[in-house]
Design a protein around this motif. Structure first.
Motif, PDB file in Angstrom:
ATOM      1  N   THR A   1       9.871  -4.569  -5.466  1.00  0.00           N
ATOM      2  CA  THR A   1      11.196  -4.505  -6.076  1.00  0.00           C
ATOM      3  C   THR A   1      11.810  -3.109  -6.035  1.00  0.00           C
ATOM      4  O   THR A   1      13.019  -2.961  -6.209  1.00  0.00           O
ATOM      5  N   LYS A   2      10.990  -2.082  -5.797  1.00  0.00           N
ATOM      6  CA  LYS A   2      11.524  -0.728  -5.722  1.00  0.00           C
ATOM      7  C   LYS A   2      10.534   0.171  -4.988  1.00  0.00           C
ATOM      8  O   LYS A   2       9.321   0.058  -5.178  1.00  0.00           O
ATOM      9  N   THR A   3      11.048   1.044  -4.139  1.00  0.00           N
ATOM     10  CA  THR A   3      10.218   2.054  -3.481  1.00  0.00           C
ATOM     11  C   THR A   3      10.704   3.432  -3.922  1.00  0.00           C
ATOM     12  O   THR A   3      11.907   3.720  -3.869  1.00  0.00           O
ATOM     13  N   ILE A   4       9.769   4.275  -4.378  1.00  0.00           N
ATOM     14  CA  ILE A   4      10.113   5.591  -4.913  1.00  0.00           C
ATOM     15  C   ILE A   4       9.219   6.639  -4.262  1.00  0.00           C
ATOM     16  O   ILE A   4       7.987   6.480  -4.219  1.00  0.00           O
ATOM     17  N   ARG A   5       9.811   7.695  -3.766  1.00  0.00           N
ATOM     18  CA  ARG A   5       9.054   8.815  -3.225  1.00  0.00           C
ATOM     19  C   ARG A   5       8.551   9.669  -4.389  1.00  0.00           C
ATOM     20  O   ARG A   5       9.335  10.125  -5.231  1.00  0.00           O
ATOM     21  N   THR A   6       7.231   9.885  -4.486  1.00  0.00           N
ATOM     22  CA  THR A   6       6.656  10.616  -5.599  1.00  0.00           C
ATOM     23  C   THR A   6       6.648  12.121  -5.319  1.00  0.00           C
ATOM     24  O   THR A   6       6.839  12.563  -4.182  1.00  0.00           O
ATOM     25  N   SER A   7       6.405  12.907  -6.364  1.00  0.00           N
ATOM     26  CA  SER A   7       6.445  14.361  -6.242  1.00  0.00           C
ATOM     27  C   SER A   7       5.358  14.905  -5.327  1.00  0.00           C
ATOM     28  O   SER A   7       5.502  15.996  -4.751  1.00  0.00           O
ATOM     29  N   ASP A   8       4.253  14.159  -5.180  1.00  0.00           N
ATOM     30  CA  ASP A   8       3.174  14.613  -4.298  1.00  0.00           C
ATOM     31  C   ASP A   8       3.290  14.050  -2.885  1.00  0.00           C
ATOM     32  O   ASP A   8       2.348  14.131  -2.088  1.00  0.00           O
ATOM     33  N   GLY A   9       4.453  13.463  -2.548  1.00  0.00           N
ATOM     34  CA  GLY A   9       4.713  13.031  -1.181  1.00  0.00           C
ATOM     35  C   GLY A   9       4.244  11.636  -0.841  1.00  0.00           C
ATOM     36  O   GLY A   9       4.338  11.218   0.318  1.00  0.00           O
ATOM     37  N   LYS A  10       3.769  10.897  -1.832  1.00  0.00           N
ATOM     38  CA  LYS A  10       3.336   9.515  -1.577  1.00  0.00           C
ATOM     39  C   LYS A  10       4.480   8.560  -1.928  1.00  0.00           C
ATOM     40  O   LYS A  10       5.572   8.974  -2.354  1.00  0.00           O
ATOM     41  N   TRP A  11       4.221   7.270  -1.745  1.00  0.00           N
ATOM     42  CA  TRP A  11       5.203   6.241  -2.093  1.00  0.00           C
ATOM     43  C   TRP A  11       4.685   5.386  -3.243  1.00  0.00           C
ATOM     44  O   TRP A  11       3.539   4.937  -3.224  1.00  0.00           O
ATOM     45  N   SER A  12       5.532   5.198  -4.239  1.00  0.00           N
ATOM     46  CA  SER A  12       5.252   4.294  -5.345  1.00  0.00           C
ATOM     47  C   SER A  12       6.068   3.023  -5.113  1.00  0.00           C
ATOM     48  O   SER A  12       7.305   3.085  -5.027  1.00  0.00           O
ATOM     49  N   VAL A  13       5.388   1.900  -4.965  1.00  0.00           N
ATOM     50  CA  VAL A  13       6.054   0.623  -4.695  1.00  0.00           C
ATOM     51  C   VAL A  13       5.821  -0.296  -5.886  1.00  0.00           C
ATOM     52  O   VAL A  13       4.686  -0.686  -6.177  1.00  0.00           O
ATOM     53  N   GLU A  14       6.900  -0.639  -6.558  1.00  0.00           N
ATOM     54  CA  GLU A  14       6.803  -1.452  -7.766  1.00  0.00           C
ATOM     55  C   GLU A  14       6.898  -2.936  -7.432  1.00  0.00           C
ATOM     56  O   GLU A  14       7.673  -3.348  -6.556  1.00  0.00           O
ATOM     57  N   THR A  15       6.075  -3.730  -8.123  1.00  0.00           N
ATOM     58  CA  THR A  15       6.139  -5.193  -8.069  1.00  0.00           C
ATOM     59  C   THR A  15       6.085  -5.695  -9.507  1.00  0.00           C
ATOM     60  O   THR A  15       5.740  -4.931 -10.412  1.00  0.00           O
ATOM     61  N   PRO A  16       6.423  -6.956  -9.764  1.00  0.00           N
ATOM     62  CA  PRO A  16       6.318  -7.464 -11.137  1.00  0.00           C
ATOM     63  C   PRO A  16       4.902  -7.390 -11.694  1.00  0.00           C
ATOM     64  O   PRO A  16       4.715  -7.304 -12.914  1.00  0.00           O
ATOM     65  N   GLN A  17       3.909  -7.434 -10.819  1.00  0.00           N
ATOM     66  CA  GLN A  17       2.531  -7.437 -11.276  1.00  0.00           C
ATOM     67  C   GLN A  17       1.992  -6.037 -11.529  1.00  0.00           C
ATOM     68  O   GLN A  17       1.278  -5.798 -12.497  1.00  0.00           O
ATOM     69  N   GLN A  18       2.298  -5.070 -10.644  1.00  0.00           N
ATOM     70  CA  GLN A  18       1.729  -3.746 -10.737  1.00  0.00           C
ATOM     71  C   GLN A  18       2.464  -2.807  -9.789  1.00  0.00           C
ATOM     72  O   GLN A  18       3.353  -3.228  -9.034  1.00  0.00           O
ATOM     73  N   THR A  19       2.085  -1.558  -9.834  1.00  0.00           N
ATOM     74  CA  THR A  19       2.647  -0.551  -8.947  1.00  0.00           C
ATOM     75  C   THR A  19       1.581  -0.095  -7.957  1.00  0.00           C
ATOM     76  O   THR A  19       0.442   0.183  -8.343  1.00  0.00           O
ATOM     77  N   PHE A  20       1.947  -0.051  -6.696  1.00  0.00           N
ATOM     78  CA  PHE A  20       1.041   0.382  -5.636  1.00  0.00           C
ATOM     79  C   PHE A  20       1.420   1.797  -5.204  1.00  0.00           C
ATOM     80  O   PHE A  20       2.605   2.123  -5.100  1.00  0.00           O
ATOM     81  N   ILE A  21       0.413   2.612  -4.936  1.00  0.00           N
ATOM     82  CA  ILE A  21       0.628   3.966  -4.428  1.00  0.00           C
ATOM     83  C   ILE A  21       0.114   4.018  -2.993  1.00  0.00           C
ATOM     84  O   ILE A  21      -1.040   3.666  -2.726  1.00  0.00           O
ATOM     85  N   ALA A  22       0.964   4.472  -2.079  1.00  0.00           N
ATOM     86  CA  ALA A  22       0.603   4.468  -0.662  1.00  0.00           C
ATOM     87  C   ALA A  22       1.032   5.769   0.002  1.00  0.00           C
ATOM     88  O   ALA A  22       2.024   6.388  -0.389  1.00  0.00           O
ATOM     89  N   ASN A  23       0.266   6.151   1.021  1.00  0.00           N
ATOM     90  CA  ASN A  23       0.644   7.319   1.818  1.00  0.00           C
ATOM     91  C   ASN A  23       1.859   7.032   2.685  1.00  0.00           C
ATOM     92  O   ASN A  23       2.679   7.921   2.939  1.00  0.00           O
ATOM     93  N   ARG A  24       1.958   5.794   3.152  1.00  0.00           N
ATOM     94  CA  ARG A  24       3.072   5.427   4.022  1.00  0.00           C
ATOM     95  C   ARG A  24       3.403   3.961   3.825  1.00  0.00           C
ATOM     96  O   ARG A  24       2.539   3.150   3.473  1.00  0.00           O
ATOM     97  N   VAL A  25       4.659   3.626   4.063  1.00  0.00           N
ATOM     98  CA  VAL A  25       5.162   2.260   3.856  1.00  0.00           C
ATOM     99  C   VAL A  25       5.844   1.794   5.137  1.00  0.00           C
ATOM    100  O   VAL A  25       6.601   2.551   5.760  1.00  0.00           O
ATOM    101  N   VAL A  26       5.569   0.547   5.511  1.00  0.00           N
ATOM    102  CA  VAL A  26       6.230  -0.071   6.662  1.00  0.00           C
ATOM    103  C   VAL A  26       7.045  -1.259   6.166  1.00  0.00           C
ATOM    104  O   VAL A  26       6.494  -2.176   5.541  1.00  0.00           O
TER     105      VAL A  26
END
Length: 469
Positions: free
Chosen positions: A242-267
């Motif tokens: 539901t939302k992709t956010i670039r974090t301060s440490d350069g990773k990606w925070s991807v929000e879902t209704p269930q939880q938030t995923f942290i990833a180095n890269r998103v496709v």
């Protein structure tokens, strides 16, 4: 049109029309979950979308050693392969002659050749993968037939075929990429059962046949994803990003209704829905709702189904048709989609539309009558159960310049989307090309993948008017 192009793009809706291809959901990938403790570890690659592009990207990443590929997670908003891939007709058909002259004029000979070769290679590679991995997906190669009812487009067809013959001169081209055969109206009617007329009663002008194929796209992709899960893919269905956010440490925070995923890269393999997660793609990849029907074959049609696939090309549009092969469930059923320009508003309300929970009644009426119109006396009577077995809609992604967006957007955000309703002819190898760029794999990807397909800031900020003819 500009107002429709710039409508806000919404996320996939939870209760879409039932796709004919998903009547038997994959028994292993219906609702996949994973050990929640693992979610505390950073994901190397987070894929959003489980259609053919996402499956291709996942497969190609997973061919690397585990120490190199890292953790790979795929999110799907609804059940697996529930977007455009699981809703289209499964037509592996390049129809390169229709776009080659325009590409030749605007991009030059070398790039036009590269695009046509990619389409042809993608068709071959898709069917070859299904055969090599024994995926039960009705994969077949066959000739396709374009029945043309517009004299102008018939002349353009003949001219394009000649141009391709002049441009493709490598050994084997005459038996492959430009193996076109032109048919007179009388020959086409006799050979291909098309005894009727165009949608407005116009006579057949001629037909062209060439190599293509068809595939049960849902089963193909679920077959690939089953292989990927065995290789370590973590697939999460019914988990909408539901939302992709670039974090301060350069990773990606991807929000879902269930939880938030942290990833180095998103496709983003999100096609028509891309702008909902990536605002810079608003008005760049535009959703377009398509509609498809499954017809029970008429009583005069071949009992085990037609041998060829078809397109029916008329003055302001076209329809496509795929028969179910002999020996399959509902053999002989005819899947036909299109009708976009047969509505009172010329299809305008389908542009920017992400609502695949409903049908367009005007398109329904047109598609219901299309088979006896095109086949005429070859159709016969309808089956006792009725002509229409099922109908549904799906969301495609179209771009302003007519080419998909593949590659790097910014800050380890990548994309493979906007395939113009042409995904079965572009996605499989586009996913491979994306991974070669994503992981810096040494190779010659730029020698075979079209420059026009790589996304760029210039392409994403260019102005234009959507044209899907």
């Amino acid at each position: 049109m500009d107002a429709r192009t710039n409508l806000p793009v919404f996320f996939p809706r939870p209760d879409p029309t039932a796709s004919y291809w998903q009547n038997h959901p994959d028994p292993y990938l219906g609702n996949v979950t994973d050990d929640q403790d693992r979610d505390q570890h950073v994901i190397k690659t987070l894929l959003i979308g489980s259609g053919i592009t996402g499956a291709s990207v996942a497969w190609n990443i997973l061919q690397q050693p585990p120490s190199q590929r890292g953790r790979v997670v795929m999110l799907e908003a609804r059940p697996v392969c529930s977007g455009a891939t699981g809703r289209n007709g499964g037509h592996t058909k390049g129809a390169s002659y229709r776009s080659f002259p325009s590409n030749y004029r605007t991009l030059g000979k070398i790039e036009a050749i590269k695009i046509a070769r990619l389409e042809y290679a993608n068709i071959r590679a898709t069917h070859q993968f299904a055969a090599e991995h024994k995926i039960d997906c009705e994969s077949r190669s066959c000739d396709t037939v374009d029945a043309i009812y517009d004299p102008v487009q018939w002349e353009e067809c003949a001219s394009a075929v000649k141009l391709m013959k002049d441009c493709f001169t490598e050994p084997g081209d005459a038996e492959g990429i430009y193996r076109y055969h032109l048919w007179t109206p009388e020959e086409a009617k006799e050979k291909f059962h098309i005894q009727g007329t165009g949608p407005d009663g116009e006579p057949l002008v001629g037909a062209v046949s060439y190599e293509a194929g068809s595939i049960h796209a849902y089963r193909f992709v679920t077959g690939v994803l089953n292989l990927c899960v065995q290789e370590g893919l973590e697939l999460r269905t019914n988990t909408p990003a539901t939302k992709t956010i670039r974090t301060s440490d350069g990773k990606w925070s991807v929000e879902t209704p269930q939880q938030t995923f942290i990833a180095n890269r998103v496709v983003l393999a999100t096609n028509g829905y891309t702008a909902a997660l990536c605002p810079e793609m608003q008005g760049v990849i535009v959703p377009l709702r398509g509609q498809v029907t499954a017809h029970r074959s008429g009583t005069n049609m071949p009992k085990t189904g037609l041998v060829n696939t078809f397109s029916f090309v008329y003055k302001n549009g076209f329809d496509y048709m795929i028969p179910r092969p002999a020996g399959t469930e509902f053999e002989g059923d005819i899947i036909i989609g299109g009708g976009l320009f047969r509505t009172p508003d010329n299809g305008l309300e389908e542009h920017g539309n992400t609502d695949d929970t409903s049908l367009n009644s005007a398109i329904s009426s047109y598609l219901h009558e299309s088979t006896p119109t095109y086949f005429g006396n070859s159709w016969g009577e309808d089956q006792p159960e009725g002509r229409i077995r099922q109908e549904w809609t799906g969301i495609m992604g179209y771009t302003l310049d007519g080419f998909p967006h593949v590659g790097h957007i910014r800050d380890n955000l990548w994309i493979g989307a906007g395939f113009q309703g042409h995904g079965m002819v572009l996605c499989w190898l586009s996913g491979k090309a994306l991974v070669e760029k994503l992981d810096g794999i040494e190779g010659d990807v730029d020698s075979w993948f079209p420059k026009a397909f790589w996304t760029s800031e210039e392409r994403r900020t260019a102005k234009g008017t959507l044209d899907i003819h």
